[in-house]
Design a protein around this motif. Structure first.
Motif, PDB file in Angstrom:
ATOM      1  N   ASP A   1      39.015  31.998  34.408  1.00  0.00           N
ATOM      2  CA  ASP A   1      39.124  32.824  33.206  1.00  0.00           C
ATOM      3  C   ASP A   1      38.087  33.941  33.167  1.00  0.00           C
ATOM      4  N   PHE A   2      36.980  33.695  33.847  1.00  0.00           N
ATOM      5  CA  PHE A   2      35.846  34.617  33.783  1.00  0.00           C
ATOM      6  C   PHE A   2      36.263  36.047  34.099  1.00  0.00           C
ATOM      7  N   SER A   3      37.119  36.212  35.087  1.00  0.00           N
ATOM      8  CA  SER A   3      37.476  37.562  35.543  1.00  0.00           C
ATOM      9  C   SER A   3      38.886  37.944  35.110  1.00  0.00           C
ATOM     10  N   TYR A   4      39.396  37.277  34.075  1.00  0.00           N
ATOM     11  CA  TYR A   4      40.766  37.539  33.661  1.00  0.00           C
ATOM     12  C   TYR A   4      40.951  38.964  33.130  1.00  0.00           C
ATOM     13  N   VAL A   5      41.953  39.625  33.646  1.00  0.00           N
ATOM     14  CA  VAL A   5      42.420  40.866  33.024  1.00  0.00           C
ATOM     15  C   VAL A   5      43.932  40.742  32.909  1.00  0.00           C
ATOM     16  N   HIS A   6      44.521  41.621  32.134  1.00  0.00           N
ATOM     17  CA  HIS A   6      45.970  41.604  31.978  1.00  0.00           C
ATOM     18  C   HIS A   6      46.615  41.586  33.364  1.00  0.00           C
TER      19      HIS A   6
ATOM     20  N   VAL B   1      40.834  38.424  38.432  1.00  0.00           N
ATOM     21  CA  VAL B   1      40.452  39.203  39.611  1.00  0.00           C
ATOM     22  C   VAL B   1      39.978  38.264  40.721  1.00  0.00           C
ATOM     23  N   ARG B   2      39.155  37.278  40.351  1.00  0.00           N
ATOM     24  CA  ARG B   2      38.616  36.342  41.348  1.00  0.00           C
ATOM     25  C   ARG B   2      39.220  34.963  41.118  1.00  0.00           C
ATOM     26  N   ARG B   3      40.226  34.643  41.913  1.00  0.00           N
ATOM     27  CA  ARG B   3      40.929  33.369  41.757  1.00  0.00           C
ATOM     28  C   ARG B   3      40.442  32.314  42.731  1.00  0.00           C
ATOM     29  N   SER B   4      40.034  32.720  43.915  1.00  0.00           N
ATOM     30  CA  SER B   4      39.691  31.734  44.948  1.00  0.00           C
ATOM     31  C   SER B   4      38.234  31.306  44.815  1.00  0.00           C
TER      32      SER B   4
ATOM     33  N   SER C   1      35.889  33.681  46.547  1.00  0.00           N
ATOM     34  CA  SER C   1      35.472  34.902  45.859  1.00  0.00           C
ATOM     35  C   SER C   1      34.504  34.584  44.719  1.00  0.00           C
TER      36      SER C   1
ATOM     37  N   ARG D   1      31.160  33.848  46.341  1.00  0.00           N
ATOM     38  CA  ARG D   1      30.637  35.115  46.849  1.00  0.00           C
ATOM     39  C   ARG D   1      30.069  35.960  45.715  1.00  0.00           C
ATOM     40  N   GLN D   2      30.774  35.976  44.586  1.00  0.00           N
ATOM     41  CA  GLN D   2      30.280  36.725  43.434  1.00  0.00           C
ATOM     42  C   GLN D   2      28.926  36.180  42.990  1.00  0.00           C
TER      43      GLN D   2
END
Lengths: 284, 375
Positions: free
Chosen positions: B306-311, B315-318, B321, B324-325
């Motif tokens: 959920d952290f990187s959720y955009v419409h 963005v980062r699902r795996s 990633s 790495r972030q």
């Protein structure tokens, strides 16, 4: 000891209250509204910036400013209903109250492009954050070598601000190319993705004079930049607007990080050469 | 210890200092034993201060153990950091109330922060506070609540006389010795039972120590302070790669991300235990009547999807990633953002990782085999 935080207006985490002056439908699922401030504080913004809009009891989302930055007493926002909060925002009507934090983020450096040919490439709702920059060029047209808008949407029904775009098109000092991915009965315009139109639109334009501004789906911007580069436009004359998850808009929450940058603070508008090494990597 | 010039004294029993602070009206937050771990909680009485304990830490392992019975500070950092006090895991930002005319009004939450001392702050933890000071006053915006808590808090530091196996502060230049950022520092001298060297680091600290009339430290005792922390530094077996910021900046496509991701559970423990991780979420809640709404800010983790959720999706699902972030942010892009590392070498992310992922070992792998890129 109890410490009172900074005054309400000065606390960047606290919304200021605005009244919906007008609200109207744009296209299916997309509404615009004009807001007037109830609480003190500046209303001015720069083209490309965004606000955090709060629907009472529901939540807050980032929405770009899409009105005319020269009108310093009101804010215009265009919102598509996609989630709970954006649905609540699009259900607001005249007289309703909305919370606003902002404006936040970087701007299209349009005022610094005097003498240049401004090329806007918009996809779908991406026209909304570009519109304030387009207004600026239209209002100061003599300061610019040219104005070209390349606008694509999925279908003719998805074309945002269609009447206004038609009015712009009627001016003799503005070049506008509109294209749709899928035509509908009655559509006599172009069909095809935005990138296919860029070459044609830039034919006869000196690429060294072009300053390009792109906003739309990331895939569209990626290919749009490639087309612009192929046409001879330098990476340092191309700006894009990125979208990431935003919760605080002031660099505290970490959600919108894109490489070393915070999109809320270092973006959403980036000069392309500064993020080119990241934008083609997946899941950054 | 005389008032003014001399800043070194000798204290036999640190609970006397706790008692003096309590008598002076301070809320003392310090180490306590709970659930077989050292945690930072409000001390109810001076005797809450643990004694005779040490700890054993390694990847995915933490054990509080009996140490030399007369010594006070032979354990190092536990699962808590001072972050939980300065930047609470959940805080209410404001309350909104519906008005009769279809509008609402907003009331900002007051900060309730009594006169507080942090007792037993380690060098890496002072460094972590310095990092968060920068995060929450980023040049454009300032977190008023954080700043108010931080500015009014007295710091009683403890110089580490030993390191855990997971400590690597020496390689981050953040410890184990405390050089600045404290009001009072305590050094439990190595090999000398019952002698704690007390150093005042500020006028506030001096004012608190004056009534205690501590005996002055001898030159030998003063010299034993740095020797104590030097021994703790020398015992550290882990170290961070010196130019890890560059290594990671150039290594976004390294195959090792896939290897770490195979082990990583994306549980986010490292981000919660980390004393500098600052990511947060906001939650808007309303009551059943719909007339009252509140905004809460709570810790979040870059390991959640959920952290990187955009419409359109995250963005980062795996896990690759997400790890790495976290790691590139902590050790590389943090420098770009805040002109310092986001890592202070406390080792919590190693200890509290349920599968024992070791950030120093991963850093070593990236540095030793640069640029094996994926397809």
């Amino acid at each position: 000891m109890t410490v009172q935080p900074a005054s309400l207006a000065a606390d960047p985490m606290v919304p200021r209250r605005f009244r919906v002056d007008r609200a109207w439908s744009e296209i299916d699922g997309v509404r615009s509204m004009e807001l007037r401030p109830l609480d003190s504080g500046p209303v001015a913004f720069e083209p490309g910036q965004f606000n955090m809009l709060y629907a009472f009891g529901v939540g807050e989302i980032a929405v770009s400013l899409s009105g005319d930055a020269a009108q310093r007493d009101r804010l215009v926002h265009t919102t598509r209903a996609v989630g709970e909060v954006s649905r609540a925002i699009t259900q607001l009507n005249e007289g309703d109250m909305v919370g606003v934090r902002g404006p936040f983020g970087t701007a299209w450096p349009i005022a610094r492009q005097t003498g240049r040919h401004a090329v806007f490439v918009a996809g779908g709702l991406g026209l909304a954050p570009l519109r304030p920059a387009i207004y600026h060029v239209l209002a100061n047209r003599a300061d610019f070598a040219g104005l070209t808008l390349i606008y694509g949407a999925r279908s003719p029904q998805d074309l945002l601000y269609a009447d206004e775009v038609a009015r712009w098109k009627s001016r003799f000092d503005v070049e506008i190319e509109v294209t749709v991915d899928h035509a509908a009965p009655g559509w006599t315009g172009r069909v095809g993705v935005v990138t296919t139109v860029i070459d044609r639109a830039l034919a006869g334009v000196d690429p060294a004079l072009v300053s390009a501004f792109l906003c739309g789906p990331e895939i569209m911007m990626r290919y749009g930049v490639m087309s612009l580069e192929a046409a001879g436009v330098g990476q340092d004359r191309i700006w894009v607007s990125l979208e990431r998850n935003m919760k605080c808009a002031i660099g505290f929450c970490g959600h919108c990080q894109f490489g070393p940058t915070f999109v809320c603070r270092d973006g959403p508008v980036y000069r392309h050469d500064q993020i080119a090494h990241l934008i083609n990597k997946s899941e950054v | 210890m005389t008032k003014g010039q001399t800043t070194h004294g000798i204290l036999k029993d640190p609970t006397l200092l706790v008692a003096a602070l309590m008598a002076d009206g301070w809320r003392v937050i310090g180490p306590k034993v709970r659930d077989q771990a050292i945690v930072y909680e409000v001390l109810d009485q001076p005797d809450d201060l643990p004694r005779g304990l040490t700890d054993s830490q390694s990847g995915g392992l933490y054990r509080l153990e009996a140490g030399q019975p007369e010594r006070w500070f032979d354990y190092v950092v536990g699962p808590h950091s001072w972050k939980k006090w300065l930047f609470p895991a959940r805080q209410k930002l404001w309350t909104a109330t519906r008005l009769a005319d279809a509008g609402f009004e907003i009331e900002v939450s007051a900060i309730d922060w009594p006169k507080t001392v942090f007792f037993g702050v380690r060098a890496c933890e002072i460094a972590a506070m310095t990092v968060q000071d920068r995060v929450f006053d980023n040049g454009m915006f300032r977190d008023a609540a954080y700043a108010a808590r931080r500015a009014d808090t007295l710091i009683v530091a403890v110089q580490c006389a030993r390191s855990a196996e997971t400590c690597f502060c020496a390689s981050m230049n953040t410890g184990p010795g405390v050089d600045e950022g404290y009001d009072i520092a305590l050094t439990e001298l190595a090999g000398i039972s019952g002698e704690i060297l007390v150093t005042a680091g500020s006028d506030r600290g001096r004012a608190i120590l004056a009534p205690l009339a501590l005996p002055s430290a001898t030159d030998g005792q003063i010299a034993a302070g740095p020797a104590t922390t030097a021994a703790a530094a020398a015992s550290q077996s882990r170290a961070m790669v010196p130019d890890i910021a560059r290594v990671l900046r150039e290594g976004l496509d390294h195959t090792n991300w896939e290897v770490v991701a195979d082990a990583c559970l994306s549980c986010g423990n490292c981000t919660l235990a980390c004393p500098t991780c600052f990511c947060s979420d906001v939650e808007d809640v309303s009551d059943l009547s719909g007339d009252h709404a509140e905004r809460w800010r709570s810790w979040d983790s870059c390991f959640s999807t959920d952290f990187s959720y955009v419409h359109g999706g995250a963005v980062r699902r795996s896990p690759k990633s997400q790890y790495r972030q976290w790691m590139t942010h902590k050790l590389s892009t943090w420098h770009d953002q805040f002109e310092m590392s986001g890592c202070v070498g406390c080792g919590r992310c190693i200890t509290w990782c349920p599968v024992g992922i070791d950030i120093t070992r991963e850093a070593g792998t990236f540095a030793a085999h640069p640029h094996p890129a994926e397809t």
